[in-house]
Design an enzyme around this catalytic site. Structure first.
Site, PDB file in Angstrom:
ATOM      1  N   CYS A  19       0.808  -1.198   0.000  1.00  0.00           N
ATOM      2  CA  CYS A  19       0.000   0.000   0.000  1.00  0.00           C
ATOM      3  C   CYS A  19       0.848   1.257   0.000  1.00  0.00           C
ATOM      4  CB  CYS A  19      -0.857   0.042   1.256  1.00  0.00           C
ATOM      5  SG  CYS A  19      -2.014  -1.314   1.386  1.00  0.00           S
ATOM      6  N   GLY A  46       0.414   0.024  -4.981  1.00  0.00           N
ATOM      7  CA  GLY A  46      -0.845  -0.705  -4.891  1.00  0.00           C
ATOM      8  C   GLY A  46      -1.742  -0.374  -6.055  1.00  0.00           C
ATOM      9  N   ASN A 120      -0.535   1.358   5.719  1.00  0.00           N
ATOM     10  CA  ASN A 120       0.449   0.581   4.971  1.00  0.00           C
ATOM     11  C   ASN A 120       1.161  -0.306   5.971  1.00  0.00           C
ATOM     12  OD1 ASN A 120       3.649   1.398   3.439  1.00  0.00           O
ATOM     13  ND2 ASN A 120       2.412  -0.421   3.234  1.00  0.00           N
ATOM     14  N   GLY A 121       1.072  -1.612   5.759  1.00  0.00           N
ATOM     15  CA  GLY A 121       1.712  -2.538   6.687  1.00  0.00           C
ATOM     16  C   GLY A 121       0.754  -3.646   7.058  1.00  0.00           C
ATOM     17  N   CYS A 257      12.255  -2.111   6.682  1.00  0.00           N
ATOM     18  CA  CYS A 257      12.181  -3.144   5.648  1.00  0.00           C
ATOM     19  C   CYS A 257      13.267  -2.857   4.611  1.00  0.00           C
ATOM     20  CB  CYS A 257      10.804  -3.115   4.986  1.00  0.00           C
ATOM     21  SG  CYS A 257      10.726  -4.106   3.486  1.00  0.00           S
ATOM     22  N   TYR A 263      13.729  -2.842  -3.798  1.00  0.00           N
ATOM     23  CA  TYR A 263      12.741  -3.107  -4.829  1.00  0.00           C
ATOM     24  C   TYR A 263      11.471  -2.266  -4.800  1.00  0.00           C
ATOM     25  CZ  TYR A 263       8.874  -5.728  -6.912  1.00  0.00           C
ATOM     26  OH  TYR A 263       7.755  -6.079  -7.595  1.00  0.00           O
ATOM     27  N   CYS A 408       6.925 -12.988   4.186  1.00  0.00           N
ATOM     28  CA  CYS A 408       6.807 -11.710   4.888  1.00  0.00           C
ATOM     29  C   CYS A 408       5.445 -11.643   5.557  1.00  0.00           C
ATOM     30  CB  CYS A 408       6.956 -10.558   3.904  1.00  0.00           C
ATOM     31  SG  CYS A 408       6.690  -8.944   4.675  1.00  0.00           S
ATOM     32  N   CYS A 462      12.624 -11.974   5.786  1.00  0.00           N
ATOM     33  CA  CYS A 462      12.484 -12.829   4.603  1.00  0.00           C
ATOM     34  C   CYS A 462      13.811 -13.431   4.153  1.00  0.00           C
ATOM     35  CB  CYS A 462      11.816 -12.052   3.477  1.00  0.00           C
ATOM     36  SG  CYS A 462      12.636 -10.501   3.098  1.00  0.00           S
TER      37      CYS A 462
HETATM   38  S1  SF4 Z   1      10.188  -9.688   5.885  1.00  0.00           S
HETATM   39 FE1  SF4 Z   1      11.356  -8.819   4.149  1.00  0.00          FE
HETATM   40  S2  SF4 Z   1       9.832  -7.828   2.829  1.00  0.00           S
HETATM   41 FE2  SF4 Z   1       8.862  -8.184   4.836  1.00  0.00          FE
HETATM   42  S3  SF4 Z   1       9.170  -6.285   6.001  1.00  0.00           S
HETATM   43 FE3  SF4 Z   1      10.871  -7.642   6.522  1.00  0.00          FE
HETATM   44  S4  SF4 Z   1      12.485  -7.114   5.053  1.00  0.00           S
HETATM   45 FE4  SF4 Z   1      10.574  -6.256   4.269  1.00  0.00          FE
END
Ligand code: SF4
Length: 493
Positions: A19, A46, A120-121, A257, A263, A408, A462
């Site tokens: 988002c 989004g 967002n989140g 993040c 990306y 994630c 991740c």
């Molecule tokens: S798990 Fe990966 S994609 Fe998800 S918030 Fe953490 S760093 Fe970002």
């Protein structure tokens, strides 16, 4: 179901951002059009729905529609959104149904006023909170976690002033959130204490703006003031003259993040005081240092690999490698998101429709292909094949992120463990599966170094399988536990 949807706006077969949020307070003109332009700037975050909520000093106005920003609003819709303050949202569904009831901003009227929320989140304790609030008599109209935040805040606002009510809600919700909130005509911005999702403040000639990314501020000819701090509440003056800041929750470490820089974010956005494009080039340079291979040409997967490839090629040339930077894959810009792939077999054709190799650049050459990440591996495999078919003698794949090994839970539509190619495969096994001559990823330490953050201040869930939040069935990377809600919850002072 969201499978079969194409996200060619960004990365083929890659993860999708959840988002984008925005909030505006102006002195002397309606907020609807600036909000609309900001949402356009955040469209990459989004594409499922778009919405704006404004307040004219007397009442709330709302327009929320499925579809892209350009399709969701007509001139009449914008004219009907009266008021000099408002919030907006573009959504890709993560928690909750793919339906209008989960589209945002979420708007609600309650005893002491009106609330609008754009989120967002993703919260990881939304179910517990929802159960508790339902026991208190709250009725929910959607399955999304944003409504949970809205109800909790509305409840707290019956007993507390605005700032204390937000603080109390922040002490009860656990997970990732960047929020723009509208309480009557006051616009607020909140970032979760770990700062997982981005949010920044911008100044316009006649007001202030809050946005997921600074590119939205640029679109309004504004100036980036700074990022909202993790755990900070920003309250915009309704007349657009300034803002107040309240540091409501403080933590020893953040959990940004890292994928935003790799990306999700636009390359022209500034986050953590750095231009995302330059960070990606820096990551590309590191990729050469760690895993360089001297081939005839180095080429990006458009568009996601471009900045990485440019940094990689530059560092290679500084080391006197003979590698030449070339755009060898051309993208068909008109393959849109409505493209339908009926069967799995057709996915290969989808890649061919979107990307065409330039034979003269590839034929008889050894090629290094650069991308930002590998998720399922199917696209990488097809790209490697595409280059061989065009006459490449060798295809080496280099990736500007570490292997993605876990899902994630913070709102990114990544994939399940079963779908993630690297979750149960070594680098060599992934290389074998995608059929490249060699494969190299970037290390986690290199990411932290280029982002100028310690690993402890990043979310790396991740790529490590250890998360900065307390998630059922998953390991944590820090001393963290969910707030206690319900009957046992201590009363906030
Ligand atoms: S798990 Fe990966 S994609 Fe998800 S918030 Fe953490 S760093 Fe970002």
């Amino acid at each position: 179901m969201v499978t079969g949807r194409d996200d060619s706006h960004h990365h083929i077969g890659g993860p999708t951002e959840k988002c984008g949020v925005v909030g505006v307070a102006l002195g002397g003109r309606d907020a609807a059009r600036p909000l609309y332009y900001s949402l356009y700037a955040l469209q990459h975050r989004g594409q499922e729905s778009a919405g704006i909520v404004t307040h004219d000093g007397f009442q709330q106005h709302s327009h929320v529609q499925m579809g892209l920003v350009g399709d969701a609003f007509g001139a009449d819709d914008l004219d009907g959104l009266k008021g000099e303050a408002g919030i907006g949202h573009v959504r890709y569904p993560t928690a909750g149904d793919v339906s209008k009831s989960c589209a945002q901003p979420f708007a609600v009227s309650f005893k002491s006023g009106s609330l609008g929320l754009a989120h967002n989140g993703n919260l990881v304790n939304a179910d517990e909170l929802r159960d508790e609030l339902e026991n208190f008599g709250h009725a929910f109209t959607s399955t999304g976690d944003t409504e949970v935040i809205a109800h909790d805040l509305a409840r707290n606002l019956l007993e507390e002033d605005l700032v204390r009510a937000v603080k109390r809600t922040m002490e009860r919700i656990h997970g990732s959130y960047a929020l723009t909130i509208m309480h009557d005509e006051t616009v607020l911005g909140v970032r979760d204490p770990e700062g997982n999702r981005p949010l920044c403040i911008g100044k316009l000639d006649d007001g202030y703006v809050l946005a997921s990314e600074s590119a939205a501020i640029d679109t309004l000819d504004g100036e980036l003031v700074r990022d909202v701090k993790p755990g900070e509440l920003v309250v915009l003056d309704p007349d657009g003259s300034g803002f107040d800041s309240y540091q409501l929750v403080e933590r020893d470490n953040t959990a940004h993040c890292f994928f935003e820089h790799i990306y999700f974010a636009r390359p022209d956005s500034v986050m953590n005081d750095t231009l995302v494009y330059e960070v990606r080039r820096g990551l590309g340079r590191k990729l050469w240092d760690e895993n360089g291979v001297d081939t005839d040409v180095v080429m990006p997967v458009p568009d996601s690999g471009r900045a990485f490839a440019s940094g990689y090629a530059e560092a290679a040339q500084e080391d006197d490698a003979t590698v030449e930077f070339a755009e060898g894959l051309m993208k068909n810009r008109y393959v849109g998101r409505t493209f339908i792939m009926p069967t799995q077999d057709e996915r290969e054709r989808a890649v061919r429709l979107k990307l065409n190799p330039i034979k003269s650049t590839v034929e008889g050459k050894s090629v290094t292909l650069i991308d930002d990440s590998i998720v399922r591996g199917t696209t990488s495999n097809q790209l490697v094949q595409l280059l061989y078919d065009a006459g490449a003698t060798e295809v080496h794949m280099r990736i500007g992120a570490p292997p993605i090994v876990a899902p994630c839970y913070m709102g990114i539509n990544m994939a399940t463990r079963e779908e993630l190619i690297a979750s149960d495969k070594s680098v060599e096994e992934v290389r074998d599966t995608i059929d490249a001559d060699s494969l190299g990823y970037l290390s986690i330490d290199a990411v932290a170094e280029v982002l100028e953050k310690s690993r402890a201040d990043l979310c790396l869930g991740c790529v490590t399988g250890e998360y900065p939040y307390d998630i059922d069935g998953e390991a944590t990377d820090r001393d963290v536990s969910r707030p206690v809600v319900g009957a046992e919850a201590p009363l906030s002072d």
